[in-house]
Enzyme design. Sequence first.
Site, PDB file in Angstrom:
ATOM      1  N   THR A 123       0.857  -1.186   0.000  1.00  0.00           N
ATOM      2  CA  THR A 123       0.000   0.000   0.000  1.00  0.00           C
ATOM      3  C   THR A 123       0.890   1.233   0.000  1.00  0.00           C
ATOM      4  O   THR A 123       1.570   1.519   0.994  1.00  0.00           O
ATOM      5  CB  THR A 123      -0.913   0.021   1.235  1.00  0.00           C
ATOM      6  OG1 THR A 123      -1.802  -1.089   1.189  1.00  0.00           O
ATOM      7  CG2 THR A 123      -1.735   1.315   1.275  1.00  0.00           C
TER       8      THR A 123
ATOM      9  N   LYS B 100      -6.787   1.986  -3.716  1.00  0.00           N
ATOM     10  CA  LYS B 100      -6.553   1.378  -2.407  1.00  0.00           C
ATOM     11  C   LYS B 100      -6.683   2.402  -1.288  1.00  0.00           C
ATOM     12  O   LYS B 100      -7.252   2.125  -0.232  1.00  0.00           O
ATOM     13  CB  LYS B 100      -5.164   0.732  -2.366  1.00  0.00           C
ATOM     14  CG  LYS B 100      -4.763   0.179  -0.988  1.00  0.00           C
ATOM     15  CD  LYS B 100      -5.723  -0.898  -0.497  1.00  0.00           C
ATOM     16  CE  LYS B 100      -5.489  -1.281   0.949  1.00  0.00           C
ATOM     17  NZ  LYS B 100      -4.191  -1.913   1.196  1.00  0.00           N
TER      18      LYS B 100
END
Length: 333
Positions: free
Chosen positions: A136, A211
């Site tokens: 991420t 995300k």
Amino acid sequence: MAAAFLLCPRLALPLRRGSRLLVCCSASASSSDAAGGVGFQGKVGFLGLGIMGAPMASNLIKAGYDVTVWNRTKSKCDPLLSLGAKFESSPAGVASSCDVTFAMLADPESAAEVACGTNGAAEGMALGKGYVDVSTVDDATSKLIGKHITSTGASFLEAPVSSSKKPAEDGLLIFLTAGDESLYKRVAPLLDVMGKSRFYLGDVGNGATMKLVVNMVMGSMMVSFAEGLLLSEKVGLDPNTVVEVISQGAINAPMLSLKGPSMVKAAYPTDLRLALALAESVSQSIPTAAAANELYKVAKSLGLADHDFSAVIEALKAKVHSSQQYRLFVQLA
């Protein structure tokens, strides 16, 4: 496994910058389907064996793939080595010895260092190889990594995951991919071992951005859920019953059903700083997420950074305790 990929329904939808959105949902491939690496021919590298990386790499090994691993703390490689994985002493070594390398690092700084730093993965990349970053990170970091990887002649795909530890263990992750579409198709069988669905979102940066948006929504939901559990306990209700009621109502979500029981038992943060930075870059106000992030920061200060993000309930408990102590001090003063 290859058949599962070919039978997967795919939808082409419009996306900004003239790219396409490809949606693929399928059951994870079984070990028998993937035995011997059928569906993907080649060696697979995996960098980063933390709370998410270890189960993801484990699923690839159990599915019959030839996997080589690396982690800063070598002892974290041992369980995977016992399953049959190989070991290399640097990201460059993994990338050099493998056809496709996955990376699951804790934060943007680590992701960039492992890919682009000294003995980083880029040093082992070459024409025909692929690098898939499932960490991420923000879109700028993803583009930086992509630039370094593609400068070697290799292909780059960002593929952050939307899910947490338990789905990673069960091979039920959701991959939000963007970048080289041919690499996306090439690694699709591997993604299907580790996940239940995958989205191709076009240009590099779209996966990272998606995300962050998903993290923002999930993080804010989890804070509200934790507040409800603590309030129910405070007024004499059984938090377990609250979880059950919510799980059967209109606001039910798999995340709440999955995390609720462990939160009641005082179990286990991803902070939302990257999502806040994204919103600031486009002058978008997200006050709920900003407030939620303060609690995730408290959770990290309590030493819960390596736990699941539902640990935010511990931060709320600490905040309540601190308020009670302050009121007691005022009364005694």
